[in-house]
Motif scaffolding. Structure first.
Motif, PDB file in Angstrom:
ATOM      1  N   THR A  75      34.537  41.690  53.097  1.00  0.00           N
ATOM      2  CA  THR A  75      35.985  41.923  53.058  1.00  0.00           C
ATOM      3  C   THR A  75      36.627  40.909  52.119  1.00  0.00           C
ATOM      4  N   LEU A  76      37.304  41.400  51.106  1.00  0.00           N
ATOM      5  CA  LEU A  76      37.970  40.552  50.121  1.00  0.00           C
ATOM      6  C   LEU A  76      39.476  40.743  50.259  1.00  0.00           C
ATOM      7  N   VAL A  77      40.175  39.636  50.409  1.00  0.00           N
ATOM      8  CA  VAL A  77      41.628  39.681  50.567  1.00  0.00           C
ATOM      9  C   VAL A  77      42.277  38.988  49.371  1.00  0.00           C
ATOM     10  N   VAL A  78      43.173  39.704  48.699  1.00  0.00           N
ATOM     11  CA  VAL A  78      43.826  39.186  47.499  1.00  0.00           C
ATOM     12  C   VAL A  78      45.324  39.105  47.728  1.00  0.00           C
ATOM     13  N   GLN A  79      45.890  37.928  47.447  1.00  0.00           N
ATOM     14  CA  GLN A  79      47.335  37.716  47.534  1.00  0.00           C
ATOM     15  C   GLN A  79      47.911  37.718  46.122  1.00  0.00           C
ATOM     16  N   LEU A  80      48.933  38.531  45.897  1.00  0.00           N
ATOM     17  CA  LEU A  80      49.557  38.630  44.590  1.00  0.00           C
ATOM     18  C   LEU A  80      50.848  37.805  44.541  1.00  0.00           C
TER      19      LEU A  80
END
Length: 554
Positions: free
Chosen positions: A174-179
């Motif tokens: 699971t990869l979580v990306v914050q923009l």
């Protein structure tokens, strides 16, 4: 961007028009192409490349060739399909938060590196952090991630630790990306080479040798690269049996050979040794009626770059404005190129993106900003010379060393020196890899360069010339231009109409300052064997997509 049919997807869900390439009338039968299938039982296609591959390091790659072979041997979260739509790669799905700032990707558990290691979320975290780490000296890392991934800009400036980048692994898959801001086209960004994963243990074990040869590379995509080093003029893409979707890959091998001479390339095609070749202007008329002839539209824009830090003359705005208008671009595309290329009088290419309200093409609305205008050029030239206190200027013109580029720069140099009294232009042609190095180190004066879009939005062109862009090696800096561009990715991120109005205004500011001069938007005239099937051409990112390549009937 160079194929019989391709569909451009407009960022934010709008549909671009389909560009249809034209093929010639029937003529003589082409020589058959030997795929070696009958001899070995393998499916093989044979191609040419115009230069050696400059880099197979996703963090350091900056050019067309590098991204083509990275896309063939590696896979990111998503991959572009034949309609230029993101299709599952290492990610099987993703979810976006209501505010558009958090993207959560679910990764497949059956993806492997070619050494047997699983591809995990940690590989993406490591690679993305490496790309914005100032110690890596990546051009594309900051260019692609600053203003998009949370804290990327501060990290690339050395103001925050790489661990503060808005990308985290929640377990292995699971990869979580914050923009930083809502970025509706972020899904297409994940298909680009800079966002590919890297196996941290392997990269660090290889050290400075990483990505310099076949044995110093790992693949997680459709092919592995064989018999390659950084100086190779031949190499192969070999089917990667460990690829999670290996059953889809039909080709056993694709071979590549560096050939810079057009006549040599033509001889190889006619004798059936290679299956595709680019035609130069002097060959187009001869082969335009051949059954294998194809002209395909491009989204690459070629331009002159003016380095304001190495030449007092080029630091003068009037001199740059004069040079921008002092060469006949119609003559260049019609007589020198003769391959369907069109004059460029702006930065954003024709038929790339429509305006959000009217659907009119951005290029049409923005108009012709830098046309060939000899009278205006001479007036700017006279003002510039007066300001410099001289009656002569000497410039070095840097360009790649292939034959077509040689003809092109000789034409431009002759036009400039003929039309602007007192100007002497000295041509310096070098291999592409050397030109890229000279460019990034700002060791040039006048240069012929180009840009193809990395994602489907004007920002991919506009962000090039902001002050701190990792690709702005001109010395150009405009607070007005910077603000117009940055606002499209921040406070105007969800207002597409306002964004495009900013892009229109920014393009005008750019050419009033003239750090570059548009030359032409390219097309490509080719001979392609009918046996070549399933090789898709993208309007952004890696030019050729080889995953679905196959051998068809003649």
């Amino acid at each position: 961007m160079k194929v019989k049919h391709w569909l451009l997807l407009l960022t934010f869900g709008l549909l671009l028009s389909v560009l249809a390439a034209c093929s010639g009338d029937e003529s003589k039968e082409p020589a058959g192409t030997d795929t070696k299938e009958e001899e070995t039982g393998e499916k093989v296609l044979n191609f040419l490349n115009p230069e050696a591959i400059p880099s197979m390091d996703p963090s350091l790659a900056t050019d067309e060739s590098s991204f083509i072979y990275l896309a063939a041997t590696m896979e990111g979260l998503y991959r572009l399909d034949e309609k230029t739509q993101p299709t599952p790669g290492i990610a099987t799905e993703h979810k976006v938060s209501d505010d558009g700032l958090t993207w959560t990707f679910t990764l497949r558990e059956d993806a492997k590196w070619s050494n047997g290691d699983p591809v995990t979320a940690h590989d993406f975290v490591y690679s993305w952090q490496r790309a914005v780490n100032p110690d890596t000296a990546s051009e594309y890392g900051p260019y692609m991630m600053n203003g998009v991934i949370k804290n990327a800009a501060a990290i690339s400036k050395g103001e925050l630790a790489v661990e503060e980048l808005g990308v985290n692994a929640e377990g292995d898959f699971t990869l979580v990306v914050q923009l930083e801001n809502p970025t509706p086209y972020f899904e297409t960004l994940t298909t680009f080479g800079t966002f590919l994963p890297l196996n941290k243990k392997f990269v660090e074990e290889k050290g400075d040798s990483f990505a310099t040869s076949t044995e110093n590379l790992l693949a997680n995509g459709p092919y592995t690269i064989a018999n390659w080093s950084s100086t190779s003029d031949t190499w192969e893409l070999v089917k990667n049996k460990d690829y999670w979707d290996a059953n889809t890959v039909k080709m056993d091998k694709l071979t590549f050979k560096v050939v810079k001479d057009p006549q040599t390339a033509l001889d190889l095609y006619e004798e059936g040794t290679v299956d595709r070749m680019d035609l130069t202007s002097d060959l187009v008329d001869q082969y335009s009626s051949n059954d294998d002839y194809l002209v395909s539209a491009d989204t690459f824009v070629y331009f002159l770059k003016f380095n304001q830090t190495t030449s007092d003359a080029l630091a003068n705005k009037n001199i740059r404005l004069a040079l921008s208008r002092a060469f006949d671009k119609e003559g260049l595309v019609n007589e020198i190129l003769n391959n369907g290329s069109i004059v460029a009088n702006g930065l954003v290419p024709k038929d790339f993106t429509p305006m959000p309200e009217t659907g009119k093409d951005f290029r049409e609305v923005s108009g012709d900003l830098v046309k060939y205008d000899l009278k205006a050029a001479k007036e700017f030239w006279a003002k510039g010379l007066e300001e410099l206190g001289t009656d002569s200027v000497e410039l070095e013109f840097l360009a790649d060393d292939d034959k077509t580029t040689k003809l092109l720069v000789e034409y431009v140099a002759n036009q400039l020196s003929t039309n602007l009294e007192g100007l002497k232009v000295n041509i310096k042609q070098v291999p592409k890899e050397q030109r890229l190095d000279l460019d990034s180190n700002m060791q040039y004066e006048l240069q012929l360069s180009r840009w193809g879009p990395d994602f489907l939005d004007p920002f991919t062109f506009m962000n090039l010339w902001t002050t701190d862009s990792g690709n702005n090696w001109t010395g150009y800096s405009s607070p007005v231009y910077d603000q117009l561009v940055f606002d499209t990715a921040s406070k105007l991120a969800t207002d597409n109409v306002a964004r495009y109005n900013n892009f229109l205004e920014a393009e005008k500011v750019l050419f009033e300052d003239a750090p570059i001069a548009p030359v032409y938007q390219s097309s490509r005239a080719q001979l392609i064997s009918p046996k070549v099937q399933g090789v898709f051409v993208n309007p952004f990112g890696a030019t050729y997509e080889y995953k679905w390549a196959d051998v068809g009937d003649e």
